[in-house]
Design a protein around this motif. Structure first.
Motif, PDB file in Angstrom:
ATOM      1  N   ALA A   1      11.933   3.691  11.089  1.00  0.00           N
ATOM      2  CA  ALA A   1      11.877   4.163   9.120  1.00  0.00           C
ATOM      3  C   ALA A   1      10.076   2.954   9.418  1.00  0.00           C
ATOM      4  N   LYS A   2      10.622   1.562  10.164  1.00  0.00           N
ATOM      5  CA  LYS A   2       9.285   1.443   9.838  1.00  0.00           C
ATOM      6  C   LYS A   2       8.007   1.919  10.562  1.00  0.00           C
ATOM      7  N   GLU A   3       7.777   2.883  11.435  1.00  0.00           N
ATOM      8  CA  GLU A   3       7.379   3.472  12.081  1.00  0.00           C
ATOM      9  C   GLU A   3       6.790   4.912  11.410  1.00  0.00           C
ATOM     10  N   GLY A   4       7.414   5.561  10.863  1.00  0.00           N
ATOM     11  CA  GLY A   4       7.648   6.494   8.972  1.00  0.00           C
ATOM     12  C   GLY A   4       7.879   7.756   9.950  1.00  0.00           C
TER      13      GLY A   4
ATOM     14  N   ASN B   1       1.056  -1.388  -0.128  1.00  0.00           N
ATOM     15  CA  ASN B   1       0.191  -0.341  -0.132  1.00  0.00           C
ATOM     16  C   ASN B   1       0.663   1.276   0.493  1.00  0.00           C
ATOM     17  N   ILE B   2       1.141   2.066  -1.074  1.00  0.00           N
ATOM     18  CA  ILE B   2       1.461   2.765  -1.177  1.00  0.00           C
ATOM     19  C   ILE B   2       1.153   4.422  -0.741  1.00  0.00           C
ATOM     20  N   ASP B   3       0.047   4.476  -0.514  1.00  0.00           N
ATOM     21  CA  ASP B   3      -0.480   5.561   0.540  1.00  0.00           C
ATOM     22  C   ASP B   3       0.178   6.039   1.628  1.00  0.00           C
ATOM     23  N   GLY B   4       0.483   5.215   2.209  1.00  0.00           N
ATOM     24  CA  GLY B   4       1.370   5.383   3.221  1.00  0.00           C
ATOM     25  C   GLY B   4       3.471   6.063   3.318  1.00  0.00           C
ATOM     26  N   ALA B   5       3.820   5.193   3.819  1.00  0.00           N
ATOM     27  CA  ALA B   5       5.692   4.981   4.142  1.00  0.00           C
ATOM     28  C   ALA B   5       5.362   4.307   2.724  1.00  0.00           C
ATOM     29  N   VAL B   6       6.313   3.892   2.660  1.00  0.00           N
ATOM     30  CA  VAL B   6       7.275   2.775   1.229  1.00  0.00           C
ATOM     31  C   VAL B   6       8.663   2.455   2.064  1.00  0.00           C
ATOM     32  N   ASN B   7       8.594   1.344   2.066  1.00  0.00           N
ATOM     33  CA  ASN B   7       9.870   1.122   1.795  1.00  0.00           C
ATOM     34  C   ASN B   7      10.447  -0.028   0.621  1.00  0.00           C
ATOM     35  N   LEU B   8      11.418  -0.061   0.198  1.00  0.00           N
ATOM     36  CA  LEU B   8      11.799  -1.222  -1.237  1.00  0.00           C
ATOM     37  C   LEU B   8      13.211  -1.063  -0.641  1.00  0.00           C
TER      38      LEU B   8
ATOM     39  N   PRO C   1       8.824   8.379   3.815  1.00  0.00           N
ATOM     40  CA  PRO C   1       7.773   8.437   4.728  1.00  0.00           C
ATOM     41  C   PRO C   1       6.291   9.191   3.635  1.00  0.00           C
ATOM     42  N   ALA C   2       5.089   8.829   4.625  1.00  0.00           N
ATOM     43  CA  ALA C   2       3.754   9.081   4.770  1.00  0.00           C
ATOM     44  C   ALA C   2       4.001  10.656   3.749  1.00  0.00           C
TER      45      ALA C   2
END
Length: 380
Positions: free
Chosen positions: A360-363, A63-70, A98-99
């Motif tokens: 990073a996990k929590e944004g 879900n890329i509406d919020g924070a994104v991690n690649l 971040p979001a």
């Protein structure tokens, strides 16, 4: 009236680097942009790199509406006189957005970090506690096509990282060093600044300036395979345009750096940022031959997994992130946290760095870095 010029999105730059697409947002029409996206999509090797059941990927994370991690991984699969049966992940980077989608961070994970690698039934691996770069190898081993083996390696590595950090990835990209070389070569080189004199452990040069690719012998701590009259290449201080061979070599050096592997991580991050800027410079965008060669090189170099999200959706959602907003982050604030176990040296990720990864996990990484600026690395 001419339309207002907008910044090329960082996500577009990074997707091009890691196998996707270059979106030109400068006065181009939507139809033209969509055509370019379609052409790039056709060229890219796409596949599944993240196992839905591992918690590292899957619908919940996608879900890329919020924070994104690649998850961005580089490997060296070049042969040294015999068939490759095991491959280590030399570069492990988490790209965090971040979001707010107005900033991007590159977080390098030390390849010598001592971690618990879970069992992996697909290859019969029973699990162990050792260097994190071995996790890719344990997934890579066994039967299958090269792409299948690499996908398994990414699967186990992402699961290992998920167990360590709790971070779920929205996508992943894998490239080998040969792929990096082809992309930089297609751009005609890349601008890099050498921030510390560094001696190569892979490349030699003779009195006439000719380069020769050797290989590093860990046991003798020397460059092997160089012809008579060649000596290890030295990267001198200063900024210059580097060829693909020199840029990649510089980004792999750690032995002669004062901060060792942390310096190598910093230079790898700097190279990625330099490629991103070069890929969307006017010299590339206005040269259709060079742009086409770059897209072909990217298509051959990467395996990309967007976890089912269309590349176009990523680009338009994250178009507010600009290249200058790319921040380089170092674990352990760049300080060694070494531990000797059974006669082998490992790097440990300290509690504060785990807090950073948790942010990073929590944004909330931006807030963490305001309070801990020592985790921000030099950008070039």
């Amino acid at each position: 009236m001419a339309s207002k010029r907008r910044k090329d999105p960082l996500w577009a730059r990074l997707l091009l680097i890691f196998g996707a697409v270059l979106l030109v947002m400068s006065g181009g029409t939507l139809v033209a942009a969509q055509t370019l996206i379609a052409q790039a999509n056709d060229a890219i090797t796409q596949g599944s790199l993240l196992n839905d059941s591992s918690g590292a990927g899957g619908e919940e994370a996608n879900n890329i509406d919020g924070a994104v991690n690649l998850l961005l991984v580089g490997i060296d699969a070049r042969e040294k006189g015999s068939a490759v049966t095991s491959v280590l992940s030399d570069t492990i980077i988490i790209l965090h957005i971040p979001a707010t989608h107005d900033q991007a961070y590159l977080i390098s994970i030390p390849r010598d970090s001592r971690v618990k690698i879970p069992a992996y039934p697909k290859t019969g691996f029973q699990g162990s506690t050792e260097k994190i770069n071995s996790s890719f190898s344990y997934g890579y081993q066994g039967d299958g096509t090269e792409q299948q083996k690499r996908a398994r390696g990414m699967d186990l590595l992402s699961t290992t990282l998920n167990d360590l950090t709790g971070i779920k990835f929205n996508g992943a990209a894998l490239i080998d060093f040969g792929g990096f070389e082809s992309i930089i070569h297609a751009m005609g080189g890349v601008d890099m600044c050498v921030d510390e004199k560094a001696t190569s452990i892979h490349l030699g040069i003779n009195s006439e300036g000719h380069l020769y690719q050797g290989w590093y012998n860990e046991a003798s701590d020397s460059v092997e395979g160089l012809p008579a009259g060649y000596k290890p290449y030295v990267h001198e201080l200063g900024c210059r345009k580097m060829s693909a061979t020199l840029a990649l070599d510089y980004a792999r050096i750690r032995k002669s750096l004062s901060d060792g592997d942390y310096g190598r991580q910093r230079h790898q991050q700097q190279l990625m940022k330099a490629i991103a800027k070069q890929a969307t410079s006017s010299g590339v965008l206005t040269d259709l031959g060079k742009l086409g060669g770059l897209m072909d090189a990217a298509g051959d170099a990467f395996i990309l997994d967007t976890q089912g999200i269309k590349v176009a959706d990523f680009i338009f959602t994250l178009k507010g992130v600009a290249a200058n907003d790319l921040m380089l982050i170092k674990t352990n604030a760049g300080n060694f946290r070494s531990v000797n176990v059974g006669g082998q040296e490992f790097e440990t990720i300290d509690e504060e760095s785990l807090d950073m990864l948790d942010a990073a996990k929590e944004g909330t990484l931006g807030t963490f870095l305001i309070e801990h600026p020592q985790y921000i690395a030099k950008s070039g």
